[in-house]
Motif scaffolding. Structure first.
Motif, PDB file in Angstrom:
ATOM      1  N   GLY A 120       0.803  -1.216   0.000  1.00 53.56           N
ATOM      2  CA  GLY A 120       0.000   0.000   0.000  1.00 53.56           C
ATOM      3  C   GLY A 120       0.837   1.267   0.000  1.00 53.56           C
ATOM      4  O   GLY A 120       2.017   1.261   0.367  1.00 53.56           O
ATOM      5  N   THR A 121       0.198   2.340  -0.410  1.00 46.74           N
ATOM      6  CA  THR A 121       0.825   3.657  -0.386  1.00 46.74           C
ATOM      7  C   THR A 121      -0.171   4.655   0.200  1.00 46.74           C
ATOM      8  O   THR A 121      -1.352   4.635  -0.146  1.00 46.74           O
ATOM      9  CB  THR A 121       1.295   4.077  -1.795  1.00 46.74           C
ATOM     10  N   GLN A 122       0.297   5.495   1.114  1.00 47.70           N
ATOM     11  CA  GLN A 122      -0.585   6.408   1.834  1.00 47.70           C
ATOM     12  C   GLN A 122      -0.912   7.625   0.976  1.00 47.70           C
ATOM     13  O   GLN A 122      -0.015   8.274   0.412  1.00 47.70           O
ATOM     14  CB  GLN A 122       0.069   6.873   3.134  1.00 47.70           C
ATOM     15  N   VAL A 123      -2.198   7.941   0.916  1.00 50.01           N
ATOM     16  CA  VAL A 123      -2.672   9.168   0.277  1.00 50.01           C
ATOM     17  C   VAL A 123      -3.404   9.981   1.327  1.00 50.01           C
ATOM     18  O   VAL A 123      -4.343   9.481   1.951  1.00 50.01           O
ATOM     19  CB  VAL A 123      -3.609   8.864  -0.910  1.00 50.01           C
ATOM     20  N   THR A 124      -2.963  11.207   1.522  1.00 52.22           N
ATOM     21  CA  THR A 124      -3.595  12.090   2.493  1.00 52.22           C
ATOM     22  C   THR A 124      -3.993  13.376   1.787  1.00 52.22           C
ATOM     23  O   THR A 124      -3.149  14.041   1.174  1.00 52.22           O
ATOM     24  CB  THR A 124      -2.655  12.409   3.660  1.00 52.22           C
ATOM     25  N   VAL A 125      -5.286  13.706   1.866  1.00 54.84           N
ATOM     26  CA  VAL A 125      -5.800  14.915   1.232  1.00 54.84           C
ATOM     27  C   VAL A 125      -6.243  15.860   2.333  1.00 54.84           C
ATOM     28  O   VAL A 125      -7.150  15.547   3.104  1.00 54.84           O
ATOM     29  CB  VAL A 125      -6.962  14.601   0.281  1.00 54.84           C
ATOM     30  N   SER A 126      -5.615  17.016   2.383  1.00 55.72           N
ATOM     31  CA  SER A 126      -5.955  18.006   3.414  1.00 55.72           C
ATOM     32  C   SER A 126      -7.003  18.981   2.892  1.00 55.72           C
ATOM     33  O   SER A 126      -7.037  19.299   1.703  1.00 55.72           O
ATOM     34  CB  SER A 126      -4.707  18.767   3.844  1.00 55.72           C
TER      35      SER A 126
END
Length: 126
Positions: free
Chosen positions: A119-125
């Motif tokens: 997996g790869t982390q995606v963070t949307v602020s």
């Protein structure tokens, strides 16, 4: 055992874009469908998009239609997930995996897939 390797995640502001990639740990590996899934904290893993290796037919979750595009490069054995107009609700760990057979009913079901990546982390602020 063969597994998938995801990359391209990161932190982005709402409205931004990211492109994820998925490649097999063994270049010669082949399957029938590559799927992308995501999992937010405290939630179940959910289907995002998938592509059939034969013919390039694509499938999308309703929540990402019109914003995400899945594509593949057969020569490089790579599948991409282009994510535009990202929203905070898109935050999560994104995984890719492979269906070693094809039935339409299996495409959106995580339990049908094998060879999962880390997996790869995606963070949307916001």
């Amino acid at each position: 055992q063969v597994h998938m390797v995801e990359s391209g995640g990161g932190l982005v502001q709402a409205g931004g874009s990211l492109r994820l990639s998925c490649v097999p740990s063994e270049p010669s590996f082949s399957g029938h469908v590559t799927g992308w899934f995501r999992q937010a904290p405290g939630k179940e893993r959910e289907f995002v998009a998938a592509i059939r290796w034969s013919g390039g037919i694509t499938y999308y979750a309703d929540s990402v239609k019109g914003r995400f595009t899945i594509s593949m490069d057969n020569a490089k054995n790579t599948v991409w997930l282009r994510m535009n107009s990202l929203e905070p609700e898109d935050t999560g760990v994104y995984y890719c995996a492979v269906l070693t057979y094809f039935t339409l009913l299996a495409v959106t079901v995580p339990e049908s897939y094998e060879h999962w990546g880390q997996g790869t982390q995606v963070t949307v602020s916001s």
